[in-house]
Design an enzyme around this catalytic site. Sequence first.
Site, PDB file in Angstrom:
ATOM      1  N   GLU A   3     -24.002 -10.695  77.582  1.00  0.00           N
ATOM      2  CA  GLU A   3     -23.892  -9.397  77.189  1.00  0.00           C
ATOM      3  C   GLU A   3     -23.775  -8.679  76.400  1.00  0.00           C
ATOM      4  O   GLU A   3     -24.552  -8.283  76.066  1.00  0.00           O
ATOM      5  CB  GLU A   3     -23.134  -8.426  78.480  1.00  0.00           C
ATOM      6  CG  GLU A   3     -23.277 -10.122  80.686  1.00  0.00           C
ATOM      7  CD  GLU A   3     -22.733 -10.703  80.714  1.00  0.00           C
ATOM      8  OE1 GLU A   3     -22.307 -10.556  81.693  1.00  0.00           O
ATOM      9  OE2 GLU A   3     -22.047 -11.097  79.676  1.00  0.00           O
ATOM     10  N   GLU A  41     -17.584 -43.647  81.961  1.00  0.00           N
ATOM     11  CA  GLU A  41     -17.980 -45.182  81.095  1.00  0.00           C
ATOM     12  C   GLU A  41     -16.943 -46.052  81.178  1.00  0.00           C
ATOM     13  O   GLU A  41     -15.982 -46.504  80.658  1.00  0.00           O
ATOM     14  CB  GLU A  41     -18.121 -44.285  80.087  1.00  0.00           C
ATOM     15  CG  GLU A  41     -18.794 -43.883  79.461  1.00  0.00           C
ATOM     16  CD  GLU A  41     -19.571 -43.230  78.659  1.00  0.00           C
ATOM     17  OE1 GLU A  41     -19.717 -43.957  77.600  1.00  0.00           O
ATOM     18  OE2 GLU A  41     -20.524 -42.059  77.663  1.00  0.00           O
ATOM     19  N   THR A  93     -11.293 -51.815  79.980  1.00  0.00           N
ATOM     20  CA  THR A  93     -12.889 -51.268  79.308  1.00  0.00           C
ATOM     21  C   THR A  93     -12.349 -51.107  77.263  1.00  0.00           C
ATOM     22  O   THR A  93     -13.185 -51.470  76.912  1.00  0.00           O
ATOM     23  CB  THR A  93     -13.544 -49.934  79.148  1.00  0.00           C
ATOM     24  OG1 THR A  93     -14.120 -50.146  80.685  1.00  0.00           O
ATOM     25  CG2 THR A  93     -14.965 -50.303  78.527  1.00  0.00           C
ATOM     26  N   HIS A 151     -19.232 -13.099  74.945  1.00  0.00           N
ATOM     27  CA  HIS A 151     -19.951 -13.417  76.250  1.00  0.00           C
ATOM     28  C   HIS A 151     -21.290 -12.915  75.713  1.00  0.00           C
ATOM     29  O   HIS A 151     -21.741 -12.110  74.817  1.00  0.00           O
ATOM     30  CB  HIS A 151     -19.507 -12.319  77.864  1.00  0.00           C
ATOM     31  CG  HIS A 151     -17.819 -13.223  77.825  1.00  0.00           C
ATOM     32  ND1 HIS A 151     -17.384 -12.604  79.048  1.00  0.00           N
ATOM     33  CD2 HIS A 151     -17.958 -14.102  77.159  1.00  0.00           C
ATOM     34  CE1 HIS A 151     -16.641 -13.235  79.518  1.00  0.00           C
ATOM     35  NE2 HIS A 151     -16.159 -14.406  77.985  1.00  0.00           N
TER      36      HIS A 151
END
Length: 368
Positions: A60, A297, A204, A58
């Site tokens: 840190e 989309e 689509t 991470h």
Amino acid sequence: MTDTATFTATDHALMAQALRLAERGAYTTRPNPMVGCVIAHGDEVVGEGWHQRAGEPHAEVFALQAAGERAKGATAYVTLEPCAHTGRTGPCADALIAAGVSRVVAAMRDPFPQVDGAGFDRLRAAGVTVQSGPLEAQARQLNRGFLSRIERGRPFVRVKLATSLDGRTAMANGDSKWISGDASRLDVQRWRARAGAILTGAGTVLADDPSLTVRLEDDTPFVPPLRVVLDPGLATIARGRVREGDAPTLYIHTADAKPPREIAAQRAVAPADGSNFDLRAVLELLAARGINEVQVEAGATLAGAFIAAGLADEILLYVAPVLLGDQARPLFAGLGIHSMSERARLKIVDARAIGQDQRILLQPAPAA
């Protein structure tokens, strides 16, 4: 409780720096949030880092490694509450304590159930001063997808569309290549790269045969988004570029569809009324798979369905300086607006030129 005392100009400046660092992970950290960390003595920065990829250290940890012994007695500025649990990495709160930091300033508390104040509590129990709140609005905006998944149980939804000046997205025969210019199509790739999933409908896929992949101009690292096809009867399961390439594909279908035995793609069942999916259920299904942001989309029908259901958090609209005429297809269908009083109100969040086009980012306006 955390100390919410007044913050100094240095506190704000270093938190802003931490937020800029966090944003570097926009294409690679999901399903984790983007996090940045700056370690400083006063205004002298001695270490900085950001979370680069899920499963890896991470922010840190990287900042502490850079600071070394100088972390002792320093202030750590973190864009999100340090974690207090062990996942694929150890607790960041423990790492900060072991390094001897004297103060931790976080932009916001982490609502993730395994953290949610536990990181602050662990730091305070070890004698570390804990403060939270500077630039919280900016931190929430940065991780709007993660926060949506944790707090609302569904991803943040962005509907992307390209339109002519007269509000048309395709000719009557479905031809839509290309309304927007090259610069806009390249810009879309950056938005795709930060999405956990790119969602479209079977219509689509059949009409346009999109690949729904990310194609960046440079070598910026990214995690390929999940391609999601809403296909009630699995009409597209054996065709189309959406099946090709390295990006994974998920077909969502109704319970009565009959998937072929040899199906290699991922698939999932979602409730539907005939061929109309329960879109909230679809989003909850994606949240369960760790999807923070969805970019839709699709054509006017599916785009309109997300708007009508109140599930579109943002509209990414590219307006090209062309006219397609009143026989061309509209931006949205099925909104059910019959009077001016029913009009959907939007607010413009950002507007800028992208090549010859205008890119307008809109969000639903608060109720009056």
